[in-house]
Design a protein around this motif. Structure first.
Motif, PDB file in Angstrom:
ATOM      1  N   VAL A  67       5.532  25.849  56.606  1.00 17.72           N
ATOM      2  CA  VAL A  67       6.747  25.378  57.281  1.00 17.72           C
ATOM      3  C   VAL A  67       6.931  26.094  58.618  1.00 17.72           C
ATOM      4  CG1 VAL A  67       9.267  25.356  57.161  1.00 17.72           C
ATOM      5  CG2 VAL A  67       7.933  24.614  55.195  1.00 17.72           C
ATOM      6  N   VAL A  68       6.655  27.389  58.658  1.00 17.41           N
ATOM      7  CA  VAL A  68       6.776  28.137  59.915  1.00 17.41           C
ATOM      8  C   VAL A  68       5.851  27.545  60.969  1.00 17.41           C
ATOM      9  CG1 VAL A  68       6.345  30.364  61.014  1.00 17.41           C
ATOM     10  CG2 VAL A  68       7.553  30.271  58.832  1.00 17.41           C
ATOM     11  N   PHE A  69       4.603  27.271  60.606  1.00 13.84           N
ATOM     12  CA  PHE A  69       3.673  26.673  61.561  1.00 13.84           C
ATOM     13  C   PHE A  69       4.124  25.274  61.969  1.00 13.84           C
ATOM     14  CE2 PHE A  69       0.558  29.930  60.377  1.00 13.84           C
ATOM     15  CZ  PHE A  69      -0.066  30.152  61.598  1.00 13.84           C
ATOM     16  N   ALA A  70       4.591  24.489  61.018  1.00 13.17           N
ATOM     17  CA  ALA A  70       4.994  23.114  61.311  1.00 13.17           C
ATOM     18  C   ALA A  70       6.201  23.058  62.229  1.00 13.17           C
ATOM     19  CB  ALA A  70       5.288  22.374  60.004  1.00 13.17           C
ATOM     20  N   VAL A  71       7.118  24.012  62.087  1.00 11.98           N
ATOM     21  CA  VAL A  71       8.306  24.038  62.941  1.00 11.98           C
ATOM     22  C   VAL A  71       7.947  24.522  64.347  1.00 11.98           C
ATOM     23  CG1 VAL A  71      10.541  25.156  63.286  1.00 11.98           C
ATOM     24  CG2 VAL A  71       9.919  24.283  61.032  1.00 11.98           C
ATOM     25  N   ARG A  72       7.083  25.523  64.423  1.00  6.87           N
ATOM     26  CA  ARG A  72       6.702  26.084  65.718  1.00  6.87           C
ATOM     27  C   ARG A  72       5.740  25.174  66.482  1.00  6.87           C
ATOM     28  NH1 ARG A  72       7.436  31.514  66.728  1.00  6.87           N
ATOM     29  NH2 ARG A  72       5.464  31.584  67.871  1.00  6.87           N
ATOM     30  N   ALA A  73       4.897  24.457  65.785  1.00  4.76           N
ATOM     31  CA  ALA A  73       3.922  23.560  66.414  1.00  4.76           C
ATOM     32  C   ALA A  73       3.938  22.236  65.670  1.00  4.76           C
ATOM     33  CB  ALA A  73       2.527  24.184  66.389  1.00  4.76           C
ATOM     34  N   PRO A  74       4.788  21.280  66.092  1.00  2.00           N
ATOM     35  CA  PRO A  74       4.932  20.025  65.346  1.00  2.00           C
ATOM     36  C   PRO A  74       3.622  19.285  65.102  1.00  2.00           C
ATOM     37  CG  PRO A  74       6.679  20.247  66.978  1.00  2.00           C
ATOM     38  CD  PRO A  74       5.724  21.370  67.223  1.00  2.00           C
ATOM     39  N   GLY A  75       2.623  19.479  65.969  1.00  2.00           N
ATOM     40  CA  GLY A  75       1.353  18.808  65.764  1.00  2.00           C
ATOM     41  C   GLY A  75       0.658  19.225  64.479  1.00  2.00           C
ATOM     42  N   LEU A  76       1.000  20.407  63.987  1.00  6.70           N
ATOM     43  CA  LEU A  76       0.384  20.899  62.765  1.00  6.70           C
ATOM     44  C   LEU A  76       1.053  20.362  61.504  1.00  6.70           C
ATOM     45  CD1 LEU A  76      -0.262  24.605  63.797  1.00  6.70           C
ATOM     46  CD2 LEU A  76      -1.932  22.757  63.617  1.00  6.70           C
ATOM     47  N   ARG A  77       2.103  19.560  61.667  1.00  7.91           N
ATOM     48  CA  ARG A  77       2.723  18.950  60.496  1.00  7.91           C
ATOM     49  C   ARG A  77       1.743  18.060  59.742  1.00  7.91           C
ATOM     50  NH1 ARG A  77       8.730  16.992  62.621  1.00  7.91           N
ATOM     51  NH2 ARG A  77       9.513  19.074  63.158  1.00  7.91           N
ATOM     52  N   HIS A  78       0.721  17.608  60.449  1.00 10.19           N
ATOM     53  CA  HIS A  78      -0.180  16.635  59.861  1.00 10.19           C
ATOM     54  C   HIS A  78      -1.150  17.227  58.862  1.00 10.19           C
ATOM     55  CE1 HIS A  78       1.310  15.124  63.720  1.00 10.19           C
ATOM     56  NE2 HIS A  78       1.392  13.988  63.078  1.00 10.19           N
ATOM     57  N   ILE A  79      -1.108  18.543  58.680  1.00 12.89           N
ATOM     58  CA  ILE A  79      -1.888  19.121  57.581  1.00 12.89           C
ATOM     59  C   ILE A  79      -1.012  19.281  56.336  1.00 12.89           C
ATOM     60  CG2 ILE A  79      -3.349  20.347  59.234  1.00 12.89           C
ATOM     61  CD1 ILE A  79      -1.990  22.953  58.353  1.00 12.89           C
ATOM     62  N   GLY A  80       0.232  18.796  56.431  1.00 10.16           N
ATOM     63  CA  GLY A  80       1.170  18.946  55.318  1.00 10.16           C
ATOM     64  C   GLY A  80       0.662  18.337  54.027  1.00 10.16           C
ATOM     65  N   LEU A  81       0.025  17.169  54.118  1.00  9.70           N
ATOM     66  CA  LEU A  81      -0.510  16.532  52.919  1.00  9.70           C
ATOM     67  C   LEU A  81      -1.499  17.444  52.213  1.00  9.70           C
ATOM     68  CD1 LEU A  81      -1.148  14.143  51.032  1.00  9.70           C
ATOM     69  CD2 LEU A  81      -2.765  13.329  52.773  1.00  9.70           C
ATOM     70  N   PHE A  82      -2.322  18.137  52.993  1.00 13.08           N
ATOM     71  CA  PHE A  82      -3.405  18.944  52.426  1.00 13.08           C
ATOM     72  C   PHE A  82      -2.919  20.303  51.941  1.00 13.08           C
ATOM     73  CE2 PHE A  82      -4.843  16.134  55.794  1.00 13.08           C
ATOM     74  CZ  PHE A  82      -5.737  15.333  55.103  1.00 13.08           C
ATOM     75  N   CYS A 122       1.766  11.302  53.470  1.00 14.09           N
ATOM     76  CA  CYS A 122       0.789  10.214  53.430  1.00 14.09           C
ATOM     77  C   CYS A 122       1.203   9.083  54.361  1.00 14.09           C
ATOM     78  CB  CYS A 122       0.644   9.683  52.003  1.00 14.09           C
ATOM     79  SG  CYS A 122      -0.218  10.785  50.866  1.00 14.09           S
ATOM     80  N   ALA A 123       2.490   8.740  54.343  1.00 14.44           N
ATOM     81  CA  ALA A 123       2.985   7.687  55.227  1.00 14.44           C
ATOM     82  C   ALA A 123       2.843   8.087  56.686  1.00 14.44           C
ATOM     83  CB  ALA A 123       4.449   7.385  54.897  1.00 14.44           C
ATOM     84  N   GLN A 124       3.074   9.364  56.983  1.00 15.18           N
ATOM     85  CA  GLN A 124       2.923   9.842  58.348  1.00 15.18           C
ATOM     86  C   GLN A 124       1.490   9.658  58.843  1.00 15.18           C
ATOM     87  OE1 GLN A 124       3.050  14.080  58.850  1.00 15.18           O
ATOM     88  NE2 GLN A 124       3.858  13.957  60.926  1.00 15.18           N
ATOM     89  N   LEU A 125       0.527  10.002  58.002  1.00 15.31           N
ATOM     90  CA  LEU A 125      -0.872   9.854  58.399  1.00 15.31           C
ATOM     91  C   LEU A 125      -1.287   8.387  58.454  1.00 15.31           C
ATOM     92  CD1 LEU A 125      -2.609  12.730  56.405  1.00 15.31           C
ATOM     93  CD2 LEU A 125      -2.244  12.617  58.864  1.00 15.31           C
ATOM     94  N   ALA A 126      -0.774   7.586  57.527  1.00 13.13           N
ATOM     95  CA  ALA A 126      -1.218   6.200  57.423  1.00 13.13           C
ATOM     96  C   ALA A 126      -0.622   5.301  58.491  1.00 13.13           C
ATOM     97  CB  ALA A 126      -0.877   5.654  56.039  1.00 13.13           C
ATOM     98  N   PHE A 127       0.654   5.515  58.827  1.00 10.87           N
ATOM     99  CA  PHE A 127       1.355   4.563  59.681  1.00 10.87           C
ATOM    100  C   PHE A 127       1.685   5.073  61.079  1.00 10.87           C
ATOM    101  CE2 PHE A 127       3.042   3.556  55.294  1.00 10.87           C
ATOM    102  CZ  PHE A 127       2.118   2.548  55.072  1.00 10.87           C
ATOM    103  N   GLY A 128       1.661   6.365  61.271  1.00 10.50           N
ATOM    104  CA  GLY A 128       2.135   6.854  62.562  1.00 10.50           C
ATOM    105  C   GLY A 128       1.175   7.733  63.308  1.00 10.50           C
ATOM    106  N   ARG A 129      -0.101   7.668  62.981  1.00 13.33           N
ATOM    107  CA  ARG A 129      -1.071   8.585  63.581  1.00 13.33           C
ATOM    108  C   ARG A 129      -2.328   7.800  63.904  1.00 13.33           C
ATOM    109  NH1 ARG A 129      -0.780  13.822  65.603  1.00 13.33           N
ATOM    110  NH2 ARG A 129      -2.418  15.184  64.843  1.00 13.33           N
ATOM    111  N   ARG A 130      -2.793   7.877  65.144  1.00 16.89           N
ATOM    112  CA  ARG A 130      -4.009   7.176  65.512  1.00 16.89           C
ATOM    113  C   ARG A 130      -4.831   8.054  66.454  1.00 16.89           C
ATOM    114  NH1 ARG A 130       0.146   5.226  68.555  1.00 16.89           N
ATOM    115  NH2 ARG A 130      -0.171   5.081  70.813  1.00 16.89           N
TER     116      ARG A 130
END
Length: 325
Positions: free
Chosen positions: A125-140, A29-37
């Motif tokens: 986790v595999v997707f998030a490590v291989r493609a860091p941009g996909l970390r932002h679906i972690g909340l969901f 949540c903090a990642q989406l709220a404070f570090g993503r625009r």
């Protein structure tokens, strides 16, 4: 360690995993709220103040991936670290229970559901490590994981013990293991399709000249990236689920003397197979690509959840091994 102490360790690790995942949700949540625009189109030199000035400069570029600053990357790293620690504890739940019972730890609905959720976390986790941009679906992904584990712990918990006689077969390792993997993979695929439907509508509105937003929808990955995740995971999970259905039929013939009997569990497993086959076909069919195909994938996830919950907990049949009191 004694079986009782191993069973107690498994229960404790379950609580630890839920706690770690919950903190990871806060970090996401903090990642989406404070570090993503939202990404913005480059401003032309000498151009006057345009329509995008009220949005802090040039308007957002339709479909462009959001931009992340150092603070967002830091929160994302914390969230991924917590997720990995949670997955390790989660795996420990099953390992300790397996050692306590001297069998594979998916002989009842509590164990099956716990293992399925673990597979979903590992796939993410595999997707998030291989493609860091996909970390932002972690909340969901992690928020449903936490809710599922809480429900599993409260409603499906079963004490560690031997399985019923019908499940004492090597087919437990073959059929049930592949079903767990297939369901866990489809879980991530379905979540990606839900996010794709939301994000694609937002991008279509931007392309039509709508004003960009600053909410969560503008901060998740681009629709094309989400569509790729949904498709690739479905492509990976479909043959696994196909094998699980076939292995189940073979086990049914060995145990009950028939390959297929239209038992509720068998029926809904086959319905799920048909839906995912339709999704993969729709992805290659003109007129069904994009949102229509994504809706089929969402229906597939709903069928899988229905098969796990309602069919096991309400209906009766030869697959009634949920272990519920």
């Amino acid at each position: 360690m004694t079986p009782d102490s191993l069973a107690a360790l498994s229960d404790s690790l379950f609580s630890v995993a839920v706690a770690l995942y919950s903190v990871a949700v806060v970090a996401f949540c903090a990642q989406l709220a404070f570090g993503r625009r939202p990404a913005r189109a480059p401003e032309l030199v000498g151009a006057g103040v345009g329509a995008g000035a009220g949005n802090g400069g040039a308007p957002a570029t339709p479909g462009a991936p959001p931009v992340e600053d150092a603070r967002g990357r830091r929160w994302g790293s914390i969230a991924i670290g917590l997720t990995i620690l949670g997955a390790v504890s989660h795996a420990g739940v099953l390992v300790a229970r397996g050692l306590a019972t001297d069998r594979l730890p998916w002989g009842n609905m509590y164990e099956f559901s716990t293992a399925t959720v673990l597979v979903a976390v590992v796939v993410y986790v595999v997707f998030a490590v291989r493609a860091p941009g996909l970390r932002h679906i972690g909340l969901f992904v992690l928020a449903p994981v936490v809710l599922a584990l809480v429900a599993i712990g409260l409603r499906l918990y079963a004490k560690a013990g031997p399985v019923v006689a019908a499940l004492r077969s090597y087919w437990l390792a073959i059929h049930v293991s592949t079903a767990i993997i297939g369901f866990g993979v489809f879980f991530v695929s379905g979540i990606a399709s839900v996010l794709y439907l939301v994000r694609s509508r937002y991008e279509a509105r931007l392309a039509a000249g709508g004003a960009p937003e600053t909410g969560i929808v503008s901060r998740i990955p681009a629709a094309a990236a989400l569509d790729r995740v949904a498709h690739r995971t479905a492509v990976f999970g479909f043959p696994i689920w196909t094998f699980a259905v076939i292995a189940g039929a073979i086990w049914a013939e060995a145990a009950w003397g028939r390959f297929w009997g239209w038992d509720p569990k068998e029926t809904w497993a086959f319905i799920a197979w048909v839906v995912y086959a339709a999704y993969l076909h729709a992805r290659t069919t003109a007129g069904w690509r994009g949102r229509p195909a994504a809706w089929v994938n969402v229906v597939g996830l709903a069928v899988m959840i229905f098969n796990l919950t309602f069919v096991n907990m309400v209906s009766t049949g030869l697959h009634s091994y949920a272990g519920l009191n």
